[in-house]
Design a protein around this motif. Structure first.
Motif, PDB file in Angstrom:
ATOM      1  N   ASP A 192       0.189   3.867  -2.896  1.00 37.95           N
ATOM      2  CA  ASP A 192      -1.065   4.614  -2.754  1.00 37.95           C
ATOM      3  C   ASP A 192      -0.912   5.755  -1.756  1.00 37.95           C
ATOM      4  OD1 ASP A 192      -2.709   3.357  -4.577  1.00 37.95           O
ATOM      5  OD2 ASP A 192      -3.312   1.785  -3.188  1.00 37.95           O
TER       6      ASP A 192
ATOM      7  N   HIS B 190       0.817  -1.220   0.000  1.00 39.48           N
ATOM      8  CA  HIS B 190       0.000   0.000   0.000  1.00 39.48           C
ATOM      9  C   HIS B 190       0.845   1.263   0.000  1.00 39.48           C
ATOM     10  CE1 HIS B 190      -3.567  -2.343   2.013  1.00 39.48           C
ATOM     11  NE2 HIS B 190      -3.160  -2.887   0.881  1.00 39.48           N
TER      12      HIS B 190
ATOM     13  N   THR C 288      -5.354   4.152   0.689  1.00 40.25           N
ATOM     14  CA  THR C 288      -4.658   2.898   0.405  1.00 40.25           C
ATOM     15  C   THR C 288      -5.703   1.884  -0.046  1.00 40.25           C
ATOM     16  OG1 THR C 288      -4.870   1.862   2.585  1.00 40.25           O
ATOM     17  CG2 THR C 288      -2.987   3.355   2.255  1.00 40.25           C
ATOM     18  N   GLU C 289      -5.237   0.780  -0.564  1.00 36.06           N
ATOM     19  CA  GLU C 289      -6.148  -0.294  -0.946  1.00 36.06           C
ATOM     20  C   GLU C 289      -6.882  -0.797   0.284  1.00 36.06           C
ATOM     21  OE1 GLU C 289      -5.932  -4.299  -3.701  1.00 36.06           O
ATOM     22  OE2 GLU C 289      -4.216  -3.770  -2.463  1.00 36.06           O
TER      23      GLU C 289
END
Length: 693
Positions: free
Chosen positions: A58, A55, A224-225
């Motif tokens: 991101d 992550h 983030t994911e």
């Protein structure tokens, strides 16, 4: 073990970065989450933003300062650079083919030139690994004096080591129990390569360390994911048009961090988000310029020890593994509001103008912004790698239990007519229906905007039967258009639809029947029929009430806008079109003109055919006359018979010539009138229907 002084202990504790508390989390349908962290920070103290390694990119491309009060300054963000597997292999002196397993011999090759400690079956040897020879294979094992089925044993190698006494020693690997790397750099690079090669490396943690220059309050946000949040619904049906909607959101904490008193927002929308590599160091390709011929980077006396410039060797670079970036300060919070929502009504009975039957659904729900937000009322606590089901909607809802007959003539379905009377767009999800004190079925529904409605089947209805009949009342042409070599006929087809419904149950049923009528049509029902439209299925519906143990018969009239293509533009087609009801008067006159011209052309065709027939008979007579003249020959002289035949020959030839001139004129005239007929048909497209008030 030495005892740490109090000052050293304090310094050690201060060096450990503390995590900035997570206060708010917004989850999106696109598989990302927006994390907000806020808290008080001390001067010179590092703050950690715990993230999974995958992550990091991101967070780097979306990190934003939301609050920096009390003079707090963010001096930079520090993080471990991500290193690709190929780069990590190259740094460790290993082959850089990603995904390929690393052989034992390749690991030994990567240690050449490094200081090592060899643990042997008898004692230890310290020194620098100079070279590696092999592989060699030991003789195959013997059993009862005979060789086993194995063709060869394990591969062995010979290590050349320069020990601490500057003595060269040759040691076979079958005597080596362990190899300890004494060079910290070599060990660190092998450790990095092992980490990147490992399938678990993507799940290891990564930390963004925020360097703060002064004390105060700090707020940071980043995406983030994150797992996609999903919705499940419960619809409790009460009286005929009232019920209750319960919506539950399923959320997942897939991080290694416990969520303590975190405000959760669920975004019903799909903002764009993408993956972009930022954490990995990137290198530009540079041109390689070889040295002049005859020159080398190594002495000629030792070509086999060091290798030439273009020889094969594993290199180890001096790549640094720490980078930092800097950002500015600032404050601010964003809020998302909801726009005005339109209202809608229902169409009942009567008729609608010939047009779009979807107008029966009234106004569709609208939304002003890109997102709708569901805010969980209270902060939640959720342990790392746990999930939760939380309520997001519970309110009265317009829901009506119905019996639904699909357009394709299938079995009757138990269904619900839902109208979204909330102020929010409802995301898609599974829905369970409850009525009469228990569960009655379940289904799925798509995204539903405010004031939109859906017809959702959730089971089979066994007590209601339907028979339907459809008959044509008539057709009426609305307009004719010429397209290429065809005429497109637009017409209204009027039909009568008879619905016979038999309710064998002990209660009144409200029945909706999907009609096989196109969207652009007109519908009229008798007094017991209400008209509706299902936007999802693009189907007009007839709604009727059928009493307990009763049979109800209802009729509807439909007018459908249809069209057919006539590729044959000959006279019979035009006559048939002219005789249809409803042909506009202006277009009827054009058809009359075209028909008259085509008939004139047909008369010319008949004249041509008759003339060609006469020419055929006359040419046969000419052949007979020529034969008789030939039979008389010169001997006939100037006899009366010869003179008569000669006159007949001339007359026949003149007759044929006249007929051919007649055919030519008739052909020209036929072409002219057909051209005039085509011109009349072309003018069909000039006619415009009168505008309706």
């Amino acid at each position: 073990m030495p005892v740490l002084s109090a000052l050293a202990l304090v310094t050690l504790v201060a060096a450990e970065p503390s995590a900035l508390p997570l206060r708010k989390l917004r989850l999106y349908e696109t598989g990302v989450g927006y994390f907000e962290r806020r808290g008080n920070v001390g001067a010179g103290k590092g703050l950690a933003l715990p993230l999974p390694a995958t992550h990091l990119d991101d967070a780097l491309k979306s990190l934003v300062i939301l609050e920096s009060s009390g003079g707090v300054k963010v001096r930079g963000i520090e993080f471990d650079s991500a290193v690709s597997e190929g780069m990590a292999r190259a740094m460790a002196g290993l082959p850089s083919d990603d995904g390929e397993p690393v052989a034992y011999a390749e690991l030994l090759q990567s240690l050449k030139g490094s200081k090592v400690e060899l643990a042997l079956t008898k004692g230890k040897v310290r020194g620098r690994l100079v070279d590696l020879e092999g592989p060699f294979f030991a003789p195959p094992p013997q059993k009862d004096g005979k060789a086993t089925s194995e063709s060869q044993g394990e591969p062995q190698y010979t290590l050349t080591v320069l020990d601490e006494d500057d003595a060269l020693r040759r040691i076979k690997t079958d005597h080596v129990e362990a190899i300890r790397i004494l060079d910290d750099r070599t060990a660190g690079r092998l450790d990095l390569a092992a980490t990147t090669i490992s399938q678990h490396s993507a799940r290891q943690g990564a930390e963004l360390e925020v360097q703060v220059g002064s004390a105060g309050r700090l707020g940071l946000g980043y995406i983030t994911e994150a797992p996609v949040w999903r919705t499940t619904y419960r619809v409790v049906m009460g009286s005929e048009d009232e019920g209750q909607l319960q919506a539950w959101a399923l959320i997942h904490n897939d991080t290694d961090e416990d969520w303590d008193s975190v405000m959760i927002e669920l975004a019903n929308g799909r903002p764009s988000s993408f993956m972009h590599p930022l954490a990995n160091p990137l290198y530009a390709e540079r041109e390689f310029v070889d040295v002049p011929d005859g020159l080398s980077t190594v002495p000629q006396t030792a070509p086999d020890v060091w290798g030439g410039l273009t020889g094969s060797a594993y290199g180890v670079g001096g790549l640094g593994l720490v980078g930092s970036g800097r950002g500015g300060g600032g404050t601010g919070e964003g809020t998302i509001g909801l726009g005005d929502i339109g209202t809608m009504g229902r169409a009942e009975g009567g008729s609608v103008v010939l047009g779009d039957l979807a107008d029966l659904s009234q106004a569709e729900g609208t939304e002003a912004g890109a997102l709708f937000l569901y805010r969980i009322a209270d902060p939640i606590d959720l342990d790392a790698h746990h999930s939760a089901l939380v309520p997001i909607v519970q309110q009265d809802f317009e829901v009506q239990p119905i019996t639904l007959f699909p357009r394709d003539g299938g079995e009757a379905l138990s269904a619900a007519r839902l109208v979204n009377t909330t102020s929010q767009t409802l995301p898609p999800g599974a829905v369970s229906f409850f009525a009469e004190g228990g569960f009655v079925g379940e289904s799925m529904f798509d995204r539903l905007k405010p004031h939109e409605r859906r017809f959702i089947p959730y089971g089979y209805e066994l007590d209601v039967e339907l028979s339907r009949e459809r008959s044509t009342v008539g057709e009426e042409v609305t307009v004719l258009r010429l397209h290429d070599q065809s005429i497109v006929e637009s017409y209204v087809l009027e039909s009568e639809i008879t619905l016979s419904l038999d309710n064998r149950s002990g209660g009144t049923k409200r029945v909706y029947v999907e009609l096989d009528v196109p969207r652009r049509a007109e519908l009229r029902g008798d007094d017991g029929v209400e008209l509706d439209y299902d936007l999802e299925r693009s189907a007009p519906m007839a709604a009727v009430r059928v009493g307990a143990r009763k049979t109800a018969v209802h009729t509807l009239r439909s007018k459908e806008l249809l069209s057919r293509v006539h590729a044959d533009l000959r006279l019979p087609t035009l006559v048939e079109l002219r005789e249809r009801d409803g042909v506009p008067q202006a277009q009827a006159k054009l058809l009359d003109s075209a028909i008259a011209k085509l008939r004139q052309g047909l008369r010319r065709d008949a004249e041509i055919a008759e003339a060609e027939t006469i020419i055929g008979r006359t040419e046969a007579d000419l052949a007979r006359v020529r034969k008789h003249l030939s039979a008389l020959g010169e001997a006939g002289g100037r006899s009366t018979a010869r003179a008569k035949l000669s006159r007949e020959l001339v007359e026949k030839e003149e007759q044929i010539e006249a007929l051919r001139e007649q055919i030519e004129a008739a052909t020209d005239d036929a072409a002219r009138v057909r051209k005039q007929a085509r011109a009349a048909l072309n003018r069909l497209n000039e006619w415009k229907p009168a505008a309706t008030p």
